[in-house]
Write an enzyme that holds these catalytic residues in place. Structure first.
Site, PDB file in Angstrom:
ATOM      1  N   ILE A 277       0.836  -1.207   0.000  1.00 16.39           N
ATOM      2  CA  ILE A 277       0.000   0.000   0.000  1.00 16.39           C
ATOM      3  C   ILE A 277       0.873   1.259   0.000  1.00 16.39           C
ATOM      4  CG2 ILE A 277      -1.618   1.326   1.424  1.00 16.39           C
ATOM      5  CD1 ILE A 277      -2.778  -1.460   2.332  1.00 16.39           C
TER       6      ILE A 277
ATOM      7  N   ASN B 281       2.217   4.722   7.213  1.00 10.95           N
ATOM      8  CA  ASN B 281       1.748   3.468   6.604  1.00 10.95           C
ATOM      9  C   ASN B 281       2.417   2.218   7.153  1.00 10.95           C
ATOM     10  OD1 ASN B 281       0.735   1.732   4.201  1.00 10.95           O
ATOM     11  ND2 ASN B 281       2.978   1.596   4.059  1.00 10.95           N
TER      12      ASN B 281
ATOM     13  N   SER C  63      -7.117   0.562   9.748  1.00 10.76           N
ATOM     14  CA  SER C  63      -7.635  -0.691   9.178  1.00 10.76           C
ATOM     15  C   SER C  63      -9.103  -0.855   9.553  1.00 10.76           C
ATOM     16  CB  SER C  63      -6.851  -1.882   9.744  1.00 10.76           C
ATOM     17  OG  SER C  63      -7.470  -3.097   9.407  1.00 10.76           O
TER      18      SER C  63
ATOM     19  N   TYR D 120      -2.768  -7.027  17.059  1.00 10.76           N
ATOM     20  CA  TYR D 120      -2.750  -6.112  15.916  1.00 10.76           C
ATOM     21  C   TYR D 120      -3.940  -5.153  15.937  1.00 10.76           C
ATOM     22  CZ  TYR D 120      -3.166  -4.882  10.879  1.00 10.76           C
ATOM     23  OH  TYR D 120      -3.289  -4.233   9.678  1.00 10.76           O
TER      24      TYR D 120
ATOM     25  N   LYS E 101      -4.434  -0.814  15.474  1.00  6.83           N
ATOM     26  CA  LYS E 101      -5.129  -0.123  14.393  1.00  6.83           C
ATOM     27  C   LYS E 101      -6.232   0.777  14.952  1.00  6.83           C
ATOM     28  CE  LYS E 101      -2.437  -1.137  11.327  1.00  6.83           C
ATOM     29  NZ  LYS E 101      -1.832  -0.165  10.424  1.00  6.83           N
TER      30      LYS E 101
ATOM     31  N   ILE F 129      -6.609  -6.279   1.655  1.00  4.77           N
ATOM     32  CA  ILE F 129      -5.899  -5.860   0.455  1.00  4.77           C
ATOM     33  C   ILE F 129      -4.776  -6.876   0.223  1.00  4.77           C
ATOM     34  CG2 ILE F 129      -4.685  -3.931  -0.645  1.00  4.77           C
ATOM     35  CD1 ILE F 129      -7.512  -3.155   0.469  1.00  4.77           C
TER      36      ILE F 129
END
Ligand code: NDP
Ligand SMILES: C[C@H](O)[C@@H]1OC(=O)[C@H](O)[C@@H]1O
Length: 253
Positions: free
Chosen positions: A17, A90, A143, A156, A160, A189
């Site tokens: 990304i 990012n 996310s 995780y 986010k 993605i």
């Protein structure tokens, strides 16, 4: 051109990304500084691709989890281009692991890279934008996982949610300087981060089946949305978030 004459900085932009966003920004007229961690060849390839578009680019090595890498990245970009206008946070990792036996090292590294890294980088970029006195735009890649859970992502998803929350608070802290802060929330993605997970055909099919638009996302699907939020088209948008998930989040039944 939506970013003509702007300088854009992006962390973790040798792949995925970040890479797509770096190239999309250059196509819209920006000079681009990318941060990378492990692969100088991949970073150099992104620089070459941007230069072939007629824009300037540099690649700066650094671990976002290291607080010192943030001012170093900003200084290198200012040295090369004289200013910064847009910052895209990012860089991120998602080493899938079960909750009950989560190793402390995996938990702590994920937190440090995804959340602390975003904090240090955004803070360094914002300081420079505030000194310049001409505003700016910050976009953080959060996310869909800021909004929903994942069995193998208990370390995780909180990072986010944290990045999303960081943008909301920064929007308040930096609005007086004309610095806008927004987050982008990608769904699934196809990139290196989930290559292994999606190598299981059953898992891939399940994920595709959850997406009303019928396909996994591609890095370019996200890049266009980052360009929008970075551009003056979004000049009255701050503290906001944009889901880029093909409709997965709303697909209950
Ligand atoms: N793909 C998806 O489905 C989704 C991804 N995201 C988020 O998008 C972002 C980009 O991920 P994506 O493109 O998919 O994955 P990739 O693995 O393709 O890219 C991640 C990039 O982050 C870099 N990176 C990792 N750790 C560090 C670090 N400590 N310091 C500097 N750079 C680092 C990597 O650099 P190197 O290659 O040099 O190791 C790599 O270029 C992440 O924040 C991820 O959480 C959010 C939602 C969905
Ligand atoms: C890496 C995962 O496939 C991806 O990361 C996210 O943030 C999404 O929620 C997906 O789970």
């Amino acid at each position: 051109m939506l970013l003509q004459g702007k300088t854009v900085l992006i962390t973790g932009a040798a792949h995925g990304i970040g890479r797509a966003t770096a190239i999309a920004c250059a196509k819209q007229g920006a000079d681009v500084a990318i941060n990378y961690l492990n692969e100088p060849e991949a970073a150099a390839a992104v620089v070459a691709e941007i230069e072939a578009l007629g824009k300037r680019a540099i690649a700066v090595k650094g671990d976002v989890a290291d607080a010192a890498s943030a001012p170093a990245f900003v200084e290198a970009a200012v040295k090369a281009f004289g200013k910064i206008d847009v910052f895209v946070s990012n860089a991120g990792i998602c080493p899938f692991h079960a909750f009950l036996d989560m190793p402390a090292e995996i938990l702590e590294r994920t937190m440090r890279v995804n959340l602390h890294g975003a904090y240090y980088m955004v803070q360094a970029a914002a300081k420079r934008m505030q000194q310049q006195g001409s505003g700016g735009a910050i976009v953080a890649i959060s996310s869909i996982s800021a909004l929903v859970g994942g069995e193998m992502q208990t370390h995780y998803t909180p990072t986010k949610a944290g990045v999303h929350s960081l943008m909301q608070s920064c929007a308040i802290a930096l609005g007086r300087y004309g610095i806008r802060c927004n987050s982008v929330l990608p769904g699934t993605i196809a990139t290196d981060i989930n290559k292994e997970d999606l190598a299981d055909p059953a898992k891939k099919k399940y994920m595709e089946g959850r997406i009303p638009l019928g396909r996994l996302g591609e890095p370019d699907d996200v890049a266009g949305c980052v360009v929008f939020l970075a551009s003056d088209l979004a000049r009255y948008v701050t503290g906001s978030s944009l889901l880029v998930d093909g409709g997965m989040f709303v697909n209950l039944q």
